[in-house]
Design a protein around this motif. Structure first.
Motif, mmCIF file in Angstrom:
data_model
loop_
_atom_site.group_PDB
_atom_site.id
_atom_site.type_symbol
_atom_site.label_atom_id
_atom_site.label_comp_id
_atom_site.label_asym_id
_atom_site.label_seq_id
_atom_site.Cartn_x
_atom_site.Cartn_y
_atom_site.Cartn_z
ATOM 1 N N ILE A 140 -4.048 1.828 12.718
ATOM 2 C CA ILE A 140 -5.301 1.298 12.150
ATOM 3 C C ILE A 140 -4.735 -0.113 11.004
ATOM 4 C CG2 ILE A 140 -7.423 1.321 10.878
ATOM 5 C CD1 ILE A 140 -7.529 4.098 11.961
ATOM 6 N N LEU A 141 -3.753 0.440 10.334
ATOM 7 C CA LEU A 141 -3.431 -0.554 9.251
ATOM 8 C C LEU A 141 -2.562 -1.653 10.010
ATOM 9 C CD1 LEU A 141 -2.581 1.969 6.346
ATOM 10 C CD2 LEU A 141 -4.197 -0.083 6.297
ATOM 11 N N ALA A 142 -1.687 -1.251 10.993
ATOM 12 C CA ALA A 142 -0.717 -2.155 11.849
ATOM 13 C C ALA A 142 -1.800 -3.069 12.560
ATOM 14 C CB ALA A 142 -0.204 -1.456 12.909
ATOM 15 N N GLU A 143 -2.821 -2.608 12.941
ATOM 16 C CA GLU A 143 -3.969 -3.750 13.661
ATOM 17 C C GLU A 143 -4.237 -4.672 12.539
ATOM 18 O OE1 GLU A 143 -6.813 -1.403 15.489
ATOM 19 O OE2 GLU A 143 -5.485 -0.844 16.872
ATOM 20 N N ALA A 144 -4.585 -4.116 11.221
ATOM 21 C CA ALA A 144 -4.894 -5.109 10.252
ATOM 22 C C ALA A 144 -3.796 -5.895 9.641
ATOM 23 C CB ALA A 144 -5.586 -4.140 9.160
ATOM 24 N N GLY A 145 -2.707 -5.726 10.038
ATOM 25 C CA GLY A 145 -1.517 -6.748 9.501
ATOM 26 C C GLY A 145 -0.703 -6.242 8.609
ATOM 27 N N TYR A 146 -0.667 -4.726 8.424
ATOM 28 C CA TYR A 146 0.451 -4.153 7.669
ATOM 29 C C TYR A 146 1.058 -3.228 8.487
ATOM 30 C CZ TYR A 146 -2.325 -5.944 3.709
ATOM 31 O OH TYR A 146 -2.877 -6.696 2.738
ATOM 32 N N ARG A 147 2.651 -3.528 8.028
ATOM 33 C CA ARG A 147 3.548 -2.789 8.933
ATOM 34 C C ARG A 147 4.161 -1.550 7.912
ATOM 35 N NH1 ARG A 147 8.380 -4.369 6.313
ATOM 36 N NH2 ARG A 147 8.169 -6.152 5.040
ATOM 37 N N LEU A 148 4.485 -0.761 8.374
ATOM 38 C CA LEU A 148 4.975 0.592 7.941
ATOM 39 C C LEU A 148 6.397 0.161 7.576
ATOM 40 C CD1 LEU A 148 4.992 3.594 7.027
ATOM 41 C CD2 LEU A 148 5.629 4.024 9.330
ATOM 42 N N ASP A 149 6.775 0.231 6.127
ATOM 43 C CA ASP A 149 8.032 -0.044 5.513
ATOM 44 C C ASP A 149 8.878 0.999 5.482
ATOM 45 O OD1 ASP A 149 9.675 -2.337 4.583
ATOM 46 O OD2 ASP A 149 9.470 -0.971 2.630
ATOM 47 N N ARG A 150 8.340 2.107 5.100
ATOM 48 C CA ARG A 150 9.274 3.250 4.850
ATOM 49 C C ARG A 150 8.262 4.481 4.935
ATOM 50 N NH1 ARG A 150 13.125 4.408 -0.750
ATOM 51 N NH2 ARG A 150 14.159 6.194 0.174
ATOM 52 N N ILE A 206 1.019 -1.310 -0.088
ATOM 53 C CA ILE A 206 -0.080 -0.041 0.013
ATOM 54 C C ILE A 206 1.059 1.198 -0.049
ATOM 55 C CG2 ILE A 206 -1.932 1.437 1.036
ATOM 56 C CD1 ILE A 206 -2.445 -1.460 2.757
ATOM 57 N N ALA A 207 0.599 2.241 -0.849
ATOM 58 C CA ALA A 207 1.428 3.516 -1.029
ATOM 59 C C ALA A 207 0.455 4.481 -0.529
ATOM 60 C CB ALA A 207 1.936 3.764 -2.207
ATOM 61 N N TYR A 208 0.657 5.078 0.581
ATOM 62 C CA TYR A 208 -0.194 6.157 1.221
ATOM 63 C C TYR A 208 0.427 7.596 1.017
ATOM 64 C CZ TYR A 208 -3.321 8.122 4.983
ATOM 65 O OH TYR A 208 -4.365 8.661 5.694
ATOM 66 N N VAL A 209 -0.167 8.621 0.313
ATOM 67 C CA VAL A 209 0.291 9.957 0.177
ATOM 68 C C VAL A 209 -0.552 10.853 1.097
ATOM 69 C CG1 VAL A 209 0.654 11.879 -1.543
ATOM 70 C CG2 VAL A 209 0.749 9.476 -2.409
ATOM 71 N N ALA A 210 0.069 11.495 2.057
ATOM 72 C CA ALA A 210 -0.294 12.100 2.910
ATOM 73 C C ALA A 210 -0.177 13.358 3.292
ATOM 74 C CB ALA A 210 -0.071 11.186 4.527
ATOM 75 N N VAL A 225 5.078 10.133 1.892
ATOM 76 C CA VAL A 225 4.679 8.905 0.910
ATOM 77 C C VAL A 225 5.107 7.691 1.861
ATOM 78 C CG1 VAL A 225 5.077 7.842 -1.044
ATOM 79 C CG2 VAL A 225 5.035 10.182 -1.193
ATOM 80 N N ALA A 226 4.238 7.063 2.251
ATOM 81 C CA ALA A 226 4.348 6.009 3.327
ATOM 82 C C ALA A 226 4.069 4.742 2.679
ATOM 83 C CB ALA A 226 3.720 6.188 4.632
ATOM 84 N N THR A 227 4.844 3.647 2.706
ATOM 85 C CA THR A 227 4.673 2.181 2.191
ATOM 86 C C THR A 227 4.489 1.322 3.193
ATOM 87 O OG1 THR A 227 6.191 3.243 0.328
ATOM 88 C CG2 THR A 227 5.580 0.549 0.473
ATOM 89 N N PHE A 228 3.371 0.443 3.053
ATOM 90 C CA PHE A 228 2.900 -0.608 4.022
ATOM 91 C C PHE A 228 3.151 -1.747 3.250
ATOM 92 C CE2 PHE A 228 0.950 3.518 5.227
ATOM 93 C CZ PHE A 228 1.289 3.387 6.778
ATOM 94 N N ARG A 229 3.289 -2.781 3.856
ATOM 95 C CA ARG A 229 3.610 -4.181 3.221
ATOM 96 C C ARG A 229 3.027 -5.379 4.543
ATOM 97 N NH1 ARG A 229 6.285 -3.400 -1.017
ATOM 98 N NH2 ARG A 229 8.091 -1.672 -1.029
ATOM 99 N N ALA A 230 2.469 -6.184 3.754
ATOM 100 C CA ALA A 230 1.810 -7.213 4.489
ATOM 101 C C ALA A 230 2.631 -8.010 5.621
ATOM 102 C CB ALA A 230 1.011 -8.096 3.685
ATOM 103 N N GLY A 231 2.366 -8.294 6.543
ATOM 104 C CA GLY A 231 3.104 -9.246 7.283
ATOM 105 C C GLY A 231 3.829 -8.353 8.473
#
Length: 434
Positions: free
Chosen positions: A402-412, A386-390, A428-434
């Motif tokens: 919220i995404l962390a609770e759903a299983g997505y870690r902040l990668d960068r 997931i790429a999140y532009v904030a 620009v934040a990137t989230f990955r599963a696991g």
């Protein structure tokens, strides 16, 4: 001057030591237990603060630094004569060196992620190509018009119009329109727009009929999934008053950051939520190719009309005109206490164009963020990235939790100085599963 409870009241002046910098462009000071959010000050300074207003329940006070007793080494003479207490409210960091501005913004991003997402993240605010001094960059400026028909800029937290000569952060094309030198009787505002293609335009507000359409060109590159360099060069039509990044280098910078992190592959399925006129959707479509699929969702009908035209040569893209929560079938909250006749929650049916799964998702929500319901729906799609532009670090931090609770870690997280001389920062934040 103190209030009935012994605390400072509006109009009081007091010398205070500034200890920190807060989200929102204010420095923090304290006086006998009261918290002051002080504009035009810097951490490490001692200033005379003039109290301008009280916060909700008088839990804090707002103030302006009207005199600097002990200055920070990061303080500079503001390049704009209209910056300062009681003047234009557009720029709140004109008194700070550009290097120090970026350091303060990086600190805010780190603090919000630590406080709201409980993550310690090392963040550096990167400059956006296109300005070396933090001036002459803003390609879209809304000038307010006063009762006498004079155009200017708003005072901080006020409807009062400051009749400036011209805006120092405005792009040269905006300056060429000379908005402040002409009378604008009967108008609320004038939007000055200097697109990357074509001549600048001045749009009267309110408009007579539909407003003009301008064209923006985005040229950039990034490393693709196979390690080769991907070059992107495309034009976009957008309403002059519609949404487009105001920094000339921002759209290309954010696009390269997003696509470089997602590593989109041919044949994949991608979602572009809050898609605007199709910037990310277009790049996603090129990456997934003719065997892939892109679904782009945007609530503004005019923007989606332009998106369909902008992406007409990319049939793998489906553009959906809907609020993102409505497209996911998320019920809106009830409107109790609003005085409206219906207080029941709005029921929504999931759009049949939204797929049950996705490989990658781009989120570019408004300043309030995506929120719990949308983040949950995105997670249910089980994208690998997931790429999140904030545009607001606090909203990003809340959604990160919220995404962390759903299983997505902040990668960068990458942060960009897309709004020099102001407290605003884009991430620009990137989230990955696991």
């Amino acid at each position: 001057m103190t209030g009935p409870t012994g605390g400072l009241e509006v109009g009081a002046e007091v010398e205070v030591d500034v200890t920190a910098f807060a989200h929102g462009g204010h420095a923090i000071a304290r006086h006998e237990g009261q918290v002051l959010f002080v504009r035009h000050a810097l951490p490490g300074e001692r200033v005379r603060a003039h109290v301008t207003s009280a916060g909700a329940g008088e839990r804090f006070l707002r103030a302006d630094a009207v005199d600097v007793v002990v200055a920070s080494p990061d303080r500079v003479v503001p390049p704009c004569p209209w910056a300062g207490p009681g003047k234009c409210g557009g720029c709140d960091l004109q008194h700070v060196s550009l290097t120090a501005q970026r350091a303060l913004k990086a600190g805010v991003v780190r603090e919000q992620l630590a406080r709201l997402a409980h993550l310690e993240v090392d963040v550096e605010v990167e400059p956006v190509p296109g300005d070396d001094a933090g001036l002459d960059w803003r390609s879209r400026v809304e000038f307010a018009v006063d009762d006498a028909g004079r155009a200017g800029l708003r005072r901080h937290r006020s409807h009062a119009v400051v009749p400036v000569d011209h805006c120092r952060i405005a792009a040269p094309g905006v300056d060429r329109l000379e908005v402040t030198e002409h009378p604008w009787s009967g108008l609320e505002a004038v939007d000055a727009v200097a697109p990357s293609l074509g001549e600048p335009v001045a749009v009267r507000v309110p408009e007579d009929g539909s407003g003009p359409v301008v064209r923006e060109r985005v040229t950039t590159s990034w490393s693709g999934a196979d390690g080769t360099t991907v070059t992107f060069d495309r034009e976009f039509a957008v309403d002059a008053r519609g949404f487009w990044q105001v920094h000339p280098g921002a759209a290309a910078t954010f696009l390269a950051a997003v696509m470089g992190e997602l590593d989109v592959r041919p044949g994949e399925r991608a979602l572009d939520l809050y898609c605007g006129v199709g910037l990310f959707a277009s790049a996603l479509a090129e990456a997934v190719g003719p065997t892939g699929q892109v679904v782009a969702v945007e609530s503004d009908p005019s923007a989606t009309e332009h998106a369909r035209a902008n992406l007409a040569d990319q049939p793998q893209v489906a553009v959906v005109t809907a609020r993102v929560d409505d497209a996911f079938g998320v019920a809106r909250p009830s409107r109790r206490g609003t005085g409206r006749r219906s207080s029941a929650p709005r029921r929504a049916a999931r759009s049949p164009l939204l797929p049950p799964s996705a490989d990658v998702v781009v989120l570019d929500p408004p300043r309030t963020g995506a929120g719990k319901a949308i983040c949950a729906e995105v997670a249910r799609l089980r994208p690998r990235a997931i790429a999140y532009v904030a545009c607001d670090p606090a909203a990003l931090a809340r959604d990160t939790a919220i995404l962390a609770e759903a299983g997505y870690r902040l990668d960068r997280v990458r942060a960009f100085d897309a709004f020099p001389m102001t407290h605003h920062v884009e991430c620009v934040a990137t989230f990955r599963a696991g």
